[in-house]
Design a protein around this motif. Structure first.
Motif, PDB file in Angstrom:
ATOM      1  N   ASP A 155       6.239  -5.097   8.537  1.00  0.00           N
ATOM      2  CA  ASP A 155       6.640  -5.066   9.936  1.00  0.00           C
ATOM      3  C   ASP A 155       7.405  -6.335  10.312  1.00  0.00           C
ATOM      4  OD1 ASP A 155       6.624  -3.774  12.518  1.00  0.00           O
ATOM      5  OD2 ASP A 155       5.158  -5.289  13.147  1.00  0.00           O
ATOM      6  N   ASP A 156       6.871  -7.489   9.891  1.00  0.00           N
ATOM      7  CA  ASP A 156       7.533  -8.764  10.175  1.00  0.00           C
ATOM      8  C   ASP A 156       8.917  -8.842   9.533  1.00  0.00           C
ATOM      9  OD1 ASP A 156       5.333  -9.556  11.643  1.00  0.00           O
ATOM     10  OD2 ASP A 156       4.583 -10.968  10.144  1.00  0.00           O
ATOM     11  N   ALA A 157       9.050  -8.252   8.335  1.00  0.00           N
ATOM     12  CA  ALA A 157      10.322  -8.296   7.605  1.00  0.00           C
ATOM     13  C   ALA A 157      11.267  -7.179   8.044  1.00  0.00           C
ATOM     14  CB  ALA A 157      10.060  -8.188   6.100  1.00  0.00           C
ATOM     15  N   GLY A 158      10.780  -6.236   8.850  1.00  0.00           N
ATOM     16  CA  GLY A 158      11.608  -5.105   9.251  1.00  0.00           C
ATOM     17  C   GLY A 158      12.009  -4.254   8.049  1.00  0.00           C
ATOM     18  N   MET A 159      11.067  -4.053   7.159  1.00  0.00           N
ATOM     19  CA  MET A 159      11.342  -3.398   5.883  1.00  0.00           C
ATOM     20  C   MET A 159      10.480  -2.145   5.736  1.00  0.00           C
ATOM     21  SD  MET A 159      10.849  -5.164   2.130  1.00  0.00           S
ATOM     22  CE  MET A 159      12.247  -6.255   2.280  1.00  0.00           C
ATOM     23  N   ALA A 160      11.026  -1.150   5.082  1.00  0.00           N
ATOM     24  CA  ALA A 160      10.264   0.065   4.778  1.00  0.00           C
ATOM     25  C   ALA A 160       9.447  -0.146   3.502  1.00  0.00           C
ATOM     26  CB  ALA A 160      11.210   1.245   4.600  1.00  0.00           C
ATOM     27  N   ARG A 161       8.335   0.546   3.418  1.00  0.00           N
ATOM     28  CA  ARG A 161       7.475   0.445   2.244  1.00  0.00           C
ATOM     29  C   ARG A 161       8.236   0.809   0.969  1.00  0.00           C
ATOM     30  NH1 ARG A 161       2.330   4.360   1.986  1.00  0.00           N
ATOM     31  NH2 ARG A 161       3.995   5.769   2.557  1.00  0.00           N
ATOM     32  N   ALA A 162       8.998   1.868   1.000  1.00  0.00           N
ATOM     33  CA  ALA A 162       9.736   2.307  -0.193  1.00  0.00           C
ATOM     34  C   ALA A 162      10.704   1.227  -0.668  1.00  0.00           C
ATOM     35  CB  ALA A 162      10.488   3.603   0.092  1.00  0.00           C
ATOM     36  N   TYR A 201       2.489   2.819  -3.860  1.00  0.00           N
ATOM     37  CA  TYR A 201       1.929   3.571  -2.737  1.00  0.00           C
ATOM     38  C   TYR A 201       0.405   3.493  -2.730  1.00  0.00           C
ATOM     39  CZ  TYR A 201       6.318   5.487  -1.051  1.00  0.00           C
ATOM     40  OH  TYR A 201       7.569   5.611  -0.501  1.00  0.00           O
ATOM     41  N   GLN A 202      -0.210   3.515  -3.903  1.00  0.00           N
ATOM     42  CA  GLN A 202      -1.667   3.398  -3.981  1.00  0.00           C
ATOM     43  C   GLN A 202      -2.143   2.040  -3.484  1.00  0.00           C
ATOM     44  OE1 GLN A 202      -2.077   4.306  -8.147  1.00  0.00           O
ATOM     45  NE2 GLN A 202      -2.493   6.478  -7.762  1.00  0.00           N
ATOM     46  N   ILE A 203      -1.392   0.989  -3.764  1.00  0.00           N
ATOM     47  CA  ILE A 203      -1.739  -0.347  -3.266  1.00  0.00           C
ATOM     48  C   ILE A 203      -1.690  -0.356  -1.743  1.00  0.00           C
ATOM     49  CG2 ILE A 203      -1.044  -2.774  -3.168  1.00  0.00           C
ATOM     50  CD1 ILE A 203       0.036  -2.357  -6.089  1.00  0.00           C
ATOM     51  N   PHE A 204      -0.623   0.189  -1.180  1.00  0.00           N
ATOM     52  CA  PHE A 204      -0.487   0.223   0.281  1.00  0.00           C
ATOM     53  C   PHE A 204      -1.547   1.102   0.944  1.00  0.00           C
ATOM     54  CE2 PHE A 204       3.593  -1.767  -0.367  1.00  0.00           C
ATOM     55  CZ  PHE A 204       3.786  -2.497   0.796  1.00  0.00           C
ATOM     56  N   GLN A 205      -2.036   2.119   0.228  1.00  0.00           N
ATOM     57  CA  GLN A 205      -3.090   2.988   0.760  1.00  0.00           C
ATOM     58  C   GLN A 205      -4.473   2.382   0.575  1.00  0.00           C
ATOM     59  OE1 GLN A 205      -2.267   6.491  -1.518  1.00  0.00           O
ATOM     60  NE2 GLN A 205      -0.690   7.208  -0.111  1.00  0.00           N
ATOM     61  N   GLY A 206      -4.576   1.361  -0.263  1.00  0.00           N
ATOM     62  CA  GLY A 206      -5.863   0.722  -0.509  1.00  0.00           C
ATOM     63  C   GLY A 206      -6.708   1.419  -1.561  1.00  0.00           C
ATOM     64  N   THR A 207      -6.112   2.349  -2.308  1.00  0.00           N
ATOM     65  CA  THR A 207      -6.877   3.044  -3.345  1.00  0.00           C
ATOM     66  C   THR A 207      -6.830   2.324  -4.678  1.00  0.00           C
ATOM     67  OG1 THR A 207      -4.993   4.477  -3.874  1.00  0.00           O
ATOM     68  CG2 THR A 207      -6.583   5.308  -2.257  1.00  0.00           C
ATOM     69  N   ARG A 208      -5.886   1.376  -4.836  1.00  0.00           N
ATOM     70  CA  ARG A 208      -5.795   0.555  -6.053  1.00  0.00           C
ATOM     71  C   ARG A 208      -5.465  -0.872  -5.640  1.00  0.00           C
ATOM     72  NH1 ARG A 208      -3.114   3.218 -10.735  1.00  0.00           N
ATOM     73  NH2 ARG A 208      -3.600   1.287 -11.791  1.00  0.00           N
ATOM     74  N   LYS A 209      -5.918  -1.815  -6.448  1.00  0.00           N
ATOM     75  CA  LYS A 209      -5.584  -3.231  -6.223  1.00  0.00           C
ATOM     76  C   LYS A 209      -4.604  -3.662  -7.303  1.00  0.00           C
ATOM     77  CE  LYS A 209      -8.782  -5.282  -3.295  1.00  0.00           C
ATOM     78  NZ  LYS A 209      -9.006  -6.552  -2.712  1.00  0.00           N
ATOM     79  N   PRO A 210      -3.653  -4.493  -6.930  1.00  0.00           N
ATOM     80  CA  PRO A 210      -2.711  -4.979  -7.943  1.00  0.00           C
ATOM     81  C   PRO A 210      -3.326  -6.102  -8.759  1.00  0.00           C
ATOM     82  CG  PRO A 210      -2.207  -5.969  -5.834  1.00  0.00           C
ATOM     83  CD  PRO A 210      -3.335  -5.003  -5.596  1.00  0.00           C
ATOM     84  N   GLY A 211      -2.881  -6.224  -9.998  1.00  0.00           N
ATOM     85  CA  GLY A 211      -3.195  -7.408 -10.781  1.00  0.00           C
ATOM     86  C   GLY A 211      -2.358  -8.561 -10.256  1.00  0.00           C
ATOM     87  N   ARG A 212      -2.506  -9.703 -10.853  1.00  0.00           N
ATOM     88  CA  ARG A 212      -1.834 -10.902 -10.358  1.00  0.00           C
ATOM     89  C   ARG A 212      -0.310 -10.776 -10.373  1.00  0.00           C
ATOM     90  NH1 ARG A 212      -0.498 -16.431 -12.042  1.00  0.00           N
ATOM     91  NH2 ARG A 212      -1.137 -17.843 -10.383  1.00  0.00           N
TER      92      ARG A 212
END
Length: 146
Positions: free
Chosen positions: A44-51, A65-76
């Motif tokens: 939102d701050d960057a005015g950017m779309a998720r895709a 998309y799974q990271i943004f949905q909270g169903t998976r966590k990213p590695g470092r």
């Protein structure tokens, strides 16, 4: 993010001067954002779309998309890639890493130092990978192969 967030040093000072842990916790108003909420706020701050952020990060679309949905966590490395894709500054990159449950960038580590430099100077994920490659370090995009 748009709301003022106390610095870690300020919070530590309050904690150490509190009579009890409960007194600190009652007063501190700790921001307990979860990773997806933080990512959406950054978009939102960057005015950017998720895709667009996922594409610029170089992360697999489904995984992003799974990271943004909270169903998976990213590695470092994936978290760093997301930060670069969104265009986070260093402070927000470090926060993203903390929320992902991975270690922050550390300037005493050669590879991390290169990434910190790139984040600070607004490099893209691709430009950061070019710098890592040029300086003989493992690239971020190699994370996609793991």
């Amino acid at each position: 993010m748009s709301t003022h967030e106390p610095l870690t040093e300020e919070l530590l000072e309050r904690l150490l001067s509190s009579a009890t842990p409960e007194a600190y916790l009652a007063e501190a108003q700790l921001n307990e954002d979860d990773l997806p909420a933080f990512l959406w706020a950054q978009l939102d701050d960057a005015g950017m779309a998720r895709a667009e952020a996922i594409r610029l990060s170089g992360i697999n679309t489904t995984f992003g998309y799974q990271i943004f949905q909270g169903t998976r966590k990213p590695g470092r490395d994936h978290a760093i890639m997301l930060a670069l894709g969104i265009g986070c500054d260093l402070r927000h990159t470090q926060r993203l890493l903390r929320l992902a449950g991975v270690s922050e960038l550390w300037c005493k580590n050669r590879r991390d130092a290169i990434i910190i430099y790139c984040v600070q100077h607004g490099y893209s994920r691709a430009e950061t990978d070019d710098e890592l490659w040029r300086l003989g370090e493992r690239t971020l995009l190699a994370a996609e192969e793991r």
